[in-house]
Scaffold this active site. Structure first.
Site, mmCIF file in Angstrom:
data_model
loop_
_atom_site.group_PDB
_atom_site.id
_atom_site.type_symbol
_atom_site.label_atom_id
_atom_site.label_comp_id
_atom_site.label_asym_id
_atom_site.label_seq_id
_atom_site.Cartn_x
_atom_site.Cartn_y
_atom_site.Cartn_z
ATOM 1 N N GLY A 41 44.525 9.051 27.399
ATOM 2 C CA GLY A 41 43.892 8.065 26.534
ATOM 3 C C GLY A 41 42.439 8.411 26.248
ATOM 4 O O GLY A 41 42.178 9.332 25.477
ATOM 5 N N SER A 113 45.599 15.438 29.503
ATOM 6 C CA SER A 113 44.645 15.077 28.451
ATOM 7 C C SER A 113 43.431 14.398 29.093
ATOM 8 O O SER A 113 42.772 14.995 29.941
ATOM 9 C CB SER A 113 45.340 14.198 27.414
ATOM 10 O OG SER A 113 44.550 14.040 26.270
ATOM 11 N N TRP A 114 43.119 13.149 28.722
ATOM 12 C CA TRP A 114 42.015 12.452 29.377
ATOM 13 C C TRP A 114 42.215 12.417 30.895
ATOM 14 O O TRP A 114 41.256 12.522 31.661
ATOM 15 C CB TRP A 114 41.870 11.032 28.832
ATOM 16 C CG TRP A 114 41.163 10.102 29.774
ATOM 17 C CD1 TRP A 114 41.689 9.066 30.466
ATOM 18 C CD2 TRP A 114 39.771 10.161 30.161
ATOM 19 N NE1 TRP A 114 40.731 8.463 31.259
ATOM 20 C CE2 TRP A 114 39.546 9.114 31.084
ATOM 21 C CE3 TRP A 114 38.705 10.989 29.813
ATOM 22 C CZ2 TRP A 114 38.305 8.884 31.664
ATOM 23 C CZ3 TRP A 114 37.458 10.757 30.393
ATOM 24 C CH2 TRP A 114 37.268 9.714 31.303
ATOM 25 N N ASP A 266 47.763 23.696 20.738
ATOM 26 C CA ASP A 266 47.050 22.435 20.955
ATOM 27 C C ASP A 266 45.765 22.434 20.139
ATOM 28 O O ASP A 266 44.776 23.073 20.504
ATOM 29 C CB ASP A 266 46.735 22.261 22.446
ATOM 30 C CG ASP A 266 46.224 20.871 22.787
ATOM 31 O OD1 ASP A 266 45.707 20.191 21.884
ATOM 32 O OD2 ASP A 266 46.334 20.479 23.958
ATOM 33 N N HIS A 294 49.728 19.445 21.882
ATOM 34 C CA HIS A 294 49.097 18.556 22.859
ATOM 35 C C HIS A 294 50.128 17.606 23.460
ATOM 36 O O HIS A 294 50.882 16.962 22.752
ATOM 37 C CB HIS A 294 47.993 17.747 22.164
ATOM 38 C CG HIS A 294 47.073 17.037 23.104
ATOM 39 N ND1 HIS A 294 46.062 17.684 23.782
ATOM 40 C CD2 HIS A 294 47.009 15.741 23.490
ATOM 41 C CE1 HIS A 294 45.404 16.817 24.530
ATOM 42 N NE2 HIS A 294 45.965 15.630 24.374
#
Length: 319
Positions: A41, A113-114, A266, A294
């Protein structure tokens, strides 16, 4: 193929302070190797799909929804939800509070990711609590990354970015700041439109392979609002980390084994950051999946994550 679906054997709400209650759950083997999941996120929340990366006989898996999202309260979807106590430093403190609450001495960190940014920040601050890291779609919180994903990426998606820019209504300054202002507008229609435009852009720049399907979660107005609020809140503040702090601190992870799993296609988080981390972190293996973008939804990404987690399940934990 991932492991079969499993249900948590325990769950609860952690009183994290500042009025926040953080939802957590544990599943798998209560006597297995502890692992904690850090979702992306910011604001995505932990879905049941995360449980299926782990061998339920080998791991004791801890999942939680970060402040403001998922089943944690208060929800950032509410326009009056205060975000001033929702920062990277608060999330790092929540991870430690949850570890202590559950009686875990040390654990493997799995994030994407985050969640990979948060995982590296956590390991650099609390390396004595980390046995290994498995990180996919590796992202680092830098000024360059925020500028790339909100401005420069227009070179790959010009039509979608034009719509994204138009959604900012010609407000001056950075788009991430403009959207943060729109998402705080007193008019709910303005907030809802800004959340939709932001999530449309999020879905656009992950669409790099044929057959991409828009995320069903973005069809939920409440999810769009909380997700857009939290992402813009973190990005506009550089995640409250010094620029390139994650990259500079990678060498401090020496001695902690890791797997960095990244799609060559990505565009959202280009490969060079993951490669640079691998050069500075001597105990990390970089796995590049050629036909993936991604996220872990690509078959090659899924299999690479499973292979890394299975390998660590069989390996001795570092002292």
């Amino acid at each position: 193929m991932t492991y079969p679906h499993i249900e948590p054997y325990a769950h609860g709400m952690l009183e994290a302070g500042d009025g926040h209650r953080v939802y957590w759950e544990t599943c798998g083997n209560p006597d297995g190797r502890p692992a904690v999941v850090l979702h992306g996120g910011p604001g995505s929340g932990c879905t049941p799909a995360w449980r299926r990366f782990f061998d339920p006989e080998a791991y004791r898996v801890v999942l939680f929804d970060q402040r403001g999202c998922g089943r944690s309260t208060p929800s950032a979807a509410e326009p009056d939800a205060d975000l001033s106590t929702n920062t990277t430093h608060h999330l790092l403190a929540d991870i430690e509070l949850l570890r202590t609450h559950l009686g875990v001495e040390r654990w493997l960190v799995f994030g994407g990711s985050w969640g990979s940014t948060l995982g590296m920040a956590y390991a650099q601050r609390h390396r004595e609590r980390v046995t290994a890291l498995v990180l996919f779609s590796v992202a680092v919180a830098t000024v360059r990354n925020v500028e790339w994903i909100t401005e420069s990426m227009r070179r790959f998606f010009p039509a979608q970015w034009a719509a994204f820019k138009a959604g900012a209504g010609g407000q001056p300054g950075r788009l991430v700041d403009a959207y943060a202002r729109l998402l705080a507008d007193p008019d709910p229609a303005v907030r809802d439109r800004a959340a939709r435009d932001w999530c449309d852009w999020e879905d656009s720049h992950v669409a790099v392979t044929a057959g991409h399907k828009p995320s069903a979660r973005y069809q939920d107005p409440r999810f769009r609002r909380l997700f857009a609020r939290l992402v813009t809140h973190y990005w506009r503040h550089g995640a409250w980390l010094d620029d390139e702090q994650i990259l500079r601190g990678a060498a401090t992870l020496a001695g902690i084994p890791g797997a960095l799993i990244h799609g060559r296609l990505d565009v959202s988080s280009p490969l060079d950051d993951a490669w640079e981390l691998a050069q500075r972190w001597p105990d990390a293996d970089l796995v590049v999946v050629d036909d993936a973008g991604h996220g872990a939804g690509y078959p090659g990404m899924t299999q690479a994550c499973l292979a890394a987690l299975d390998r660590f399940a069989r390996s001795p934990q570092t002292p």
